[in-house]
Design a protein around this motif. Structure first.
Motif, PDB file in Angstrom:
ATOM      1  N   HIS A 163       0.860  -1.186   0.000  1.00  0.00           N
ATOM      2  CA  HIS A 163       0.000   0.000   0.000  1.00  0.00           C
ATOM      3  C   HIS A 163       0.890   1.228   0.000  1.00  0.00           C
ATOM      4  CE1 HIS A 163      -3.546  -2.369   0.804  1.00  0.00           C
ATOM      5  NE2 HIS A 163      -3.003  -2.858   1.903  1.00  0.00           N
ATOM      6  N   ARG A 164       0.428   2.273  -0.655  1.00  0.00           N
ATOM      7  CA  ARG A 164       1.154   3.540  -0.650  1.00  0.00           C
ATOM      8  C   ARG A 164       0.505   4.446   0.382  1.00  0.00           C
ATOM      9  NH1 ARG A 164       1.339   8.588  -3.824  1.00  0.00           N
ATOM     10  NH2 ARG A 164       3.498   9.294  -3.682  1.00  0.00           N
ATOM     11  N   VAL A 165       1.305   4.940   1.299  1.00  0.00           N
ATOM     12  CA  VAL A 165       0.849   5.933   2.265  1.00  0.00           C
ATOM     13  C   VAL A 165       1.104   7.271   1.583  1.00  0.00           C
ATOM     14  CG1 VAL A 165       1.099   6.855   4.597  1.00  0.00           C
ATOM     15  CG2 VAL A 165       1.428   4.405   4.183  1.00  0.00           C
ATOM     16  N   GLU A 166       0.055   7.826   1.009  1.00  0.00           N
ATOM     17  CA  GLU A 166       0.159   8.996   0.140  1.00  0.00           C
ATOM     18  C   GLU A 166       0.827  10.185   0.823  1.00  0.00           C
ATOM     19  OE1 GLU A 166      -0.840   8.951  -3.104  1.00  0.00           O
ATOM     20  OE2 GLU A 166      -1.690   6.940  -3.007  1.00  0.00           O
ATOM     21  N   SER A 167       0.414  10.501   2.039  1.00  0.00           N
ATOM     22  CA  SER A 167       0.916  11.706   2.696  1.00  0.00           C
ATOM     23  C   SER A 167       2.399  11.621   3.025  1.00  0.00           C
ATOM     24  CB  SER A 167       0.118  11.993   3.971  1.00  0.00           C
ATOM     25  OG  SER A 167       0.287  10.951   4.911  1.00  0.00           O
ATOM     26  N   ALA A 168       2.933  10.427   3.081  1.00  0.00           N
ATOM     27  CA  ALA A 168       4.350  10.239   3.398  1.00  0.00           C
ATOM     28  C   ALA A 168       5.160   9.858   2.162  1.00  0.00           C
ATOM     29  CB  ALA A 168       4.508   9.159   4.470  1.00  0.00           C
ATOM     30  N   ASN A 169       4.502   9.663   1.015  1.00  0.00           N
ATOM     31  CA  ASN A 169       5.154   9.166  -0.194  1.00  0.00           C
ATOM     32  C   ASN A 169       6.016   7.948   0.164  1.00  0.00           C
ATOM     33  OD1 ASN A 169       5.791   8.950  -2.888  1.00  0.00           O
ATOM     34  ND2 ASN A 169       7.510  10.367  -2.752  1.00  0.00           N
ATOM     35  N   ALA A 170       5.374   7.031   0.876  1.00  0.00           N
ATOM     36  CA  ALA A 170       6.067   5.845   1.369  1.00  0.00           C
ATOM     37  C   ALA A 170       5.153   4.633   1.211  1.00  0.00           C
ATOM     38  CB  ALA A 170       6.468   6.043   2.824  1.00  0.00           C
ATOM     39  N   CYS A 199      -8.445   0.768   2.206  1.00  0.00           N
ATOM     40  CA  CYS A 199      -7.816   0.803   3.522  1.00  0.00           C
ATOM     41  C   CYS A 199      -7.878   2.193   4.130  1.00  0.00           C
ATOM     42  CB  CYS A 199      -6.349   0.394   3.418  1.00  0.00           C
ATOM     43  SG  CYS A 199      -6.126  -1.248   2.733  1.00  0.00           S
ATOM     44  N   ILE A 200      -7.798   2.208   5.428  1.00  0.00           N
ATOM     45  CA  ILE A 200      -7.692   3.438   6.193  1.00  0.00           C
ATOM     46  C   ILE A 200      -6.360   3.353   6.938  1.00  0.00           C
ATOM     47  CG2 ILE A 200      -8.696   4.830   8.035  1.00  0.00           C
ATOM     48  CD1 ILE A 200     -11.390   3.371   7.369  1.00  0.00           C
ATOM     49  N   PHE A 201      -5.574   4.428   6.861  1.00  0.00           N
ATOM     50  CA  PHE A 201      -4.293   4.459   7.555  1.00  0.00           C
ATOM     51  C   PHE A 201      -4.336   5.482   8.677  1.00  0.00           C
ATOM     52  CE2 PHE A 201      -3.066   3.109   3.251  1.00  0.00           C
ATOM     53  CZ  PHE A 201      -2.507   1.887   3.566  1.00  0.00           C
ATOM     54  N   LEU A 202      -3.861   5.081   9.842  1.00  0.00           N
ATOM     55  CA  LEU A 202      -3.674   5.977  10.971  1.00  0.00           C
ATOM     56  C   LEU A 202      -2.175   6.257  11.023  1.00  0.00           C
ATOM     57  CD1 LEU A 202      -5.897   4.124  13.599  1.00  0.00           C
ATOM     58  CD2 LEU A 202      -6.577   5.861  11.910  1.00  0.00           C
ATOM     59  N   GLY A 215       4.155  11.781  15.376  1.00  0.00           N
ATOM     60  CA  GLY A 215       5.283  11.739  16.300  1.00  0.00           C
ATOM     61  C   GLY A 215       6.366  10.772  15.874  1.00  0.00           C
ATOM     62  N   CYS A 216       5.995   9.508  15.664  1.00  0.00           N
ATOM     63  CA  CYS A 216       6.997   8.470  15.386  1.00  0.00           C
ATOM     64  C   CYS A 216       6.930   7.924  13.964  1.00  0.00           C
ATOM     65  CB  CYS A 216       6.841   7.322  16.387  1.00  0.00           C
ATOM     66  SG  CYS A 216       5.300   6.388  16.189  1.00  0.00           S
ATOM     67  N   GLY A 217       5.892   8.268  13.224  1.00  0.00           N
ATOM     68  CA  GLY A 217       5.763   7.791  11.852  1.00  0.00           C
ATOM     69  C   GLY A 217       5.110   6.434  11.719  1.00  0.00           C
ATOM     70  N   GLN A 218       4.810   5.785  12.836  1.00  0.00           N
ATOM     71  CA  GLN A 218       4.160   4.472  12.787  1.00  0.00           C
ATOM     72  C   GLN A 218       2.829   4.602  12.050  1.00  0.00           C
ATOM     73  OE1 GLN A 218       5.554   1.570  13.907  1.00  0.00           O
ATOM     74  NE2 GLN A 218       3.855   0.632  12.860  1.00  0.00           N
ATOM     75  N   THR A 219       2.536   3.639  11.201  1.00  0.00           N
ATOM     76  CA  THR A 219       1.292   3.658  10.431  1.00  0.00           C
ATOM     77  C   THR A 219       0.531   2.369  10.700  1.00  0.00           C
ATOM     78  OG1 THR A 219       2.292   5.030   8.726  1.00  0.00           O
ATOM     79  CG2 THR A 219       0.316   3.805   8.111  1.00  0.00           C
ATOM     80  N   THR A 220      -0.713   2.534  11.099  1.00  0.00           N
ATOM     81  CA  THR A 220      -1.585   1.400  11.371  1.00  0.00           C
ATOM     82  C   THR A 220      -2.620   1.316  10.260  1.00  0.00           C
ATOM     83  OG1 THR A 220      -1.299   1.740  13.742  1.00  0.00           O
ATOM     84  CG2 THR A 220      -3.181   0.387  13.053  1.00  0.00           C
ATOM     85  N   HIS A 221      -2.834   0.126   9.775  1.00  0.00           N
ATOM     86  CA  HIS A 221      -3.767  -0.129   8.692  1.00  0.00           C
ATOM     87  C   HIS A 221      -5.071  -0.671   9.262  1.00  0.00           C
ATOM     88  CE1 HIS A 221      -5.070  -3.412   5.764  1.00  0.00           C
ATOM     89  NE2 HIS A 221      -5.491  -2.303   5.253  1.00  0.00           N
ATOM     90  N   LEU A 222      -6.175  -0.034   8.906  1.00  0.00           N
ATOM     91  CA  LEU A 222      -7.499  -0.505   9.320  1.00  0.00           C
ATOM     92  C   LEU A 222      -8.318  -0.846   8.091  1.00  0.00           C
ATOM     93  CD1 LEU A 222      -8.612   2.259  11.861  1.00  0.00           C
ATOM     94  CD2 LEU A 222      -7.608   0.046  12.408  1.00  0.00           C
ATOM     95  N   ASP A 223      -9.195  -1.795   8.226  1.00  0.00           N
ATOM     96  CA  ASP A 223     -10.173  -2.113   7.187  1.00  0.00           C
ATOM     97  C   ASP A 223     -11.547  -1.830   7.774  1.00  0.00           C
ATOM     98  OD1 ASP A 223      -8.337  -5.129   6.544  1.00  0.00           O
ATOM     99  OD2 ASP A 223      -8.138  -3.195   5.563  1.00  0.00           O
ATOM    100  N   GLU A 280      -6.456   8.670   5.047  1.00  0.00           N
ATOM    101  CA  GLU A 280      -5.380   8.731   6.022  1.00  0.00           C
ATOM    102  C   GLU A 280      -5.789   9.674   7.141  1.00  0.00           C
ATOM    103  OE1 GLU A 280      -1.536   9.531   4.331  1.00  0.00           O
ATOM    104  OE2 GLU A 280      -1.973   8.288   2.585  1.00  0.00           O
ATOM    105  N   VAL A 281      -5.594   9.219   8.350  1.00  0.00           N
ATOM    106  CA  VAL A 281      -5.877  10.035   9.521  1.00  0.00           C
ATOM    107  C   VAL A 281      -4.548  10.318  10.194  1.00  0.00           C
ATOM    108  CG1 VAL A 281      -7.111  10.173  11.716  1.00  0.00           C
ATOM    109  CG2 VAL A 281      -8.126   8.921   9.781  1.00  0.00           C
ATOM    110  N   ARG A 282      -4.188  11.595  10.272  1.00  0.00           N
ATOM    111  CA  ARG A 282      -2.942  11.998  10.911  1.00  0.00           C
ATOM    112  C   ARG A 282      -3.231  12.312  12.375  1.00  0.00           C
ATOM    113  NH1 ARG A 282       1.488  11.917   7.179  1.00  0.00           N
ATOM    114  NH2 ARG A 282       2.519  12.629   9.060  1.00  0.00           N
ATOM    115  N   GLY A 283      -2.297  11.986  13.250  1.00  0.00           N
ATOM    116  CA  GLY A 283      -2.481  12.240  14.677  1.00  0.00           C
ATOM    117  C   GLY A 283      -1.333  11.664  15.462  1.00  0.00           C
ATOM    118  N   GLN A 284      -1.624  11.202  16.679  1.00  0.00           N
ATOM    119  CA  GLN A 284      -0.591  10.609  17.514  1.00  0.00           C
ATOM    120  C   GLN A 284      -1.037   9.244  18.013  1.00  0.00           C
ATOM    121  OE1 GLN A 284       0.809  13.458  20.492  1.00  0.00           O
ATOM    122  NE2 GLN A 284       2.499  13.706  19.056  1.00  0.00           N
TER     123      GLN A 284
END
Length: 164
Positions: A84-91, A104-107, A111-119, A144-148
């Protein structure tokens, strides 16, 4: 109530085997370079850029691998549902269940860049329906939901002095 998917997350060798089978089922070959890029991507704990992956593969292969080559392979992997491409991080992150097609939904933790994938088919279905209602043909919704994350929130609360 949301309709949330729960998957058995494949690990290491099982994940690579599933990825290879998925790619070959789509008519593509699982080349040595594709296997190296996939293994490198799967080795990152957080979303990785094509440059991060190119560096890792270069070290493993003992020769320089161009980011452009890695981008082409990553595009193939995204199209085949292996990543999956995390668009906001170009990663990119590896898809731990490549045999399941859904939006998919990405959290994404700022702070740390960790990305959690939700369906959550209800949420992504609502996004697709809203797009169609506006006369738009959705191809690949990216939510994508940005936060902490909980760890960063906990660390932040540990460093903030209590009010007197």
């Amino acid at each position: 109530m949301a309709h949330v998917h729960h998957h058995h997350e494949l690990q290491r060798d099982d994940l690579a085997t599933a990825a290879q089978a998925t790619l070959e089922k789509s008519g593509e070959q699982w080349t040595t370079m594709r296997a190296s890029v996939y293994a490198s991507l799967a080795g990152f704990a957080k979303p990785a850029s094509a440059y991060d992956i190119a560096d890792a593969v270069s070290k493993t292969e003992g020769r320089r691998v161009a980011a452009n080559s890695v981008y082409r392979i990553l595009d193939l992997f995204v199209g085949a549902n292996l990543a999956h491409r995390v668009e906001s991080a170009n990663a990119y992150i590896v898809n731990a269940h490549p045999d399941c097609l859904h939006d998919c939904i990405f959290l994404v933790c700022d702070g740390c860049g960790q990305t959690t994938h939700l369906d959550d088919d209800r949420v992504t279905g609502d996004v697709r329906a809203a797009a169609r209602a506006a006369g738009f043909a959705p191809v690949r919704p990216v939510i994508e939901v940005r936060g902490q994350c909980a760890d960063c929130r906990r660390t932040l609360s540990d460093t903030v002095p209590a009010a007197a």
